[in-house]
Motif scaffolding. Structure first.
Motif, mmCIF file in Angstrom:
data_model
loop_
_atom_site.group_PDB
_atom_site.id
_atom_site.type_symbol
_atom_site.label_atom_id
_atom_site.label_comp_id
_atom_site.label_asym_id
_atom_site.label_seq_id
_atom_site.Cartn_x
_atom_site.Cartn_y
_atom_site.Cartn_z
ATOM 1 N N GLY A 190 51.508 -33.379 35.860
ATOM 2 C CA GLY A 190 52.019 -32.190 35.185
ATOM 3 C C GLY A 190 52.481 -31.114 36.147
ATOM 4 N N ASP A 193 56.195 -31.451 36.525
ATOM 5 C CA ASP A 193 56.902 -30.911 35.362
ATOM 6 C C ASP A 193 56.931 -29.382 35.400
ATOM 7 O OD1 ASP A 193 57.030 -33.571 34.473
ATOM 8 O OD2 ASP A 193 55.129 -33.380 33.408
ATOM 9 N N THR A 194 55.833 -28.793 35.837
ATOM 10 C CA THR A 194 55.763 -27.330 35.898
ATOM 11 C C THR A 194 56.790 -26.771 36.870
ATOM 12 O OG1 THR A 194 53.411 -27.313 35.335
ATOM 13 C CG2 THR A 194 54.284 -25.371 36.476
ATOM 14 N N TYR A 195 56.900 -27.400 38.037
ATOM 15 C CA TYR A 195 57.837 -26.887 39.033
ATOM 16 C C TYR A 195 59.291 -27.207 38.679
ATOM 17 C CZ TYR A 195 54.468 -24.852 42.183
ATOM 18 O OH TYR A 195 53.510 -24.019 42.729
ATOM 19 N N HIS A 197 60.279 -27.012 35.653
ATOM 20 C CA HIS A 197 60.513 -25.887 34.730
ATOM 21 C C HIS A 197 60.852 -24.608 35.499
ATOM 22 C CE1 HIS A 197 59.920 -23.037 31.441
ATOM 23 N NE2 HIS A 197 59.039 -22.397 32.204
ATOM 24 N N TYR A 198 60.121 -24.350 36.590
ATOM 25 C CA TYR A 198 60.397 -23.156 37.391
ATOM 26 C C TYR A 198 61.825 -23.184 37.953
ATOM 27 C CZ TYR A 198 55.326 -22.232 37.487
ATOM 28 O OH TYR A 198 54.020 -21.974 37.158
#
Length: 222
Positions: A190, A193-195, A197-198
């Motif tokens: 995850g 996925d978070t980065y 998104h960033y």
């Protein structure tokens, strides 16, 4: 896991290819082989390499023509020409057309390896600017300069993720690969996925594309 230096080996002599491939692998390099100029051009434009070993007398497209086209597309990978054409005029032509070094055949193996190491050292001191969707990434300052002139700052991990995608713009990266190479201290997919998104939040949703069931790839360059 630390990536091994990657070498694009461009040579049409089967025996020499086999010898160099084994030598480079033993010395700790990963090699990709191209036996003609057209294939070399394709590999050089779609993958990231640390050094190119380039013959001149190639089928389809002459070696220096390959190099000229790569340089014209902004590929700055250091190139060492290995050629039977070894008189001073040939060497001058090779250097003038974008090669960093030129070694005549037949060559000494130890000298070849030393020259490759020298190119790697020289290249490691260069702060590359890499094309990304809508602009260019300066890996030294961790900034993206957009086509309109706006400069966007990235965190260290954002810049590393974007650089890994941008160095191989045609490749689809598995999330596990990105986790291992960009976030080696994390164990949760995850995080990738978070980065992503960033990056999309800063550069636009099209900057990173999702490939269902596999992972991510760089978006379309503007």
């Amino acid at each position: 896991m630390v990536d091994r230096p990657r070498v694009l080996l461009v040579e049409d002599d089967a025996r020499l290819v086999a010898m160099l491939d084994q030598l480079l692998t033993t010395e700790g390099y990963d090699t990709v082989i191209a036996r003609d100029g057209q294939r070399a051009l394709h590999e050089g434009l779609t993958q990231r390499f640390d050094v190119i070993l380039l013959d001149r007398g190639l089928p389809v497209l002459e070696g220096l023509d390959v190099l000229t086209r790569l340089r014209g597309k902004g590929v700055l990978t250091p190139a060492l020409v290995l050629s039977a054409l070894g008189n001073p005029a040939d060497r001058v032509e090779g250097l003038d057309r974008g090669a960093e070094d030129y070694l005549a055949k037949p060559f000494d193996i130890d000298e070849l390896l030393a020259r490759i190491r020298a190119l790697l050292r020289r290249n490691s001191s260069i702060v590359p600017v890499i094309a990304v969707p809508g602009g260019s990434l300066d890996t030294g300052s961790r900034t993206v300069t957009m086509a309109g002139g706006e400069v966007l700052g990235l965190s260290e991990r954002e810049a590393q993720l974007l650089e890994r995608l941008a160095r191989r713009p045609q490749q689809v990266f598995e999330r596990a690969d990105l986790l291992a190479n960009v976030f080696p201290d994390a164990d949760d997919l995850g995080v990738v996925d978070t980065y992503v998104h960033y990056l999309r939040k800063k550069l636009g949703r099209g900057a990173v594309l999702t490939v269902r069931g596999i992972g991510y790839r760089l978006g379309t360059l503007s």
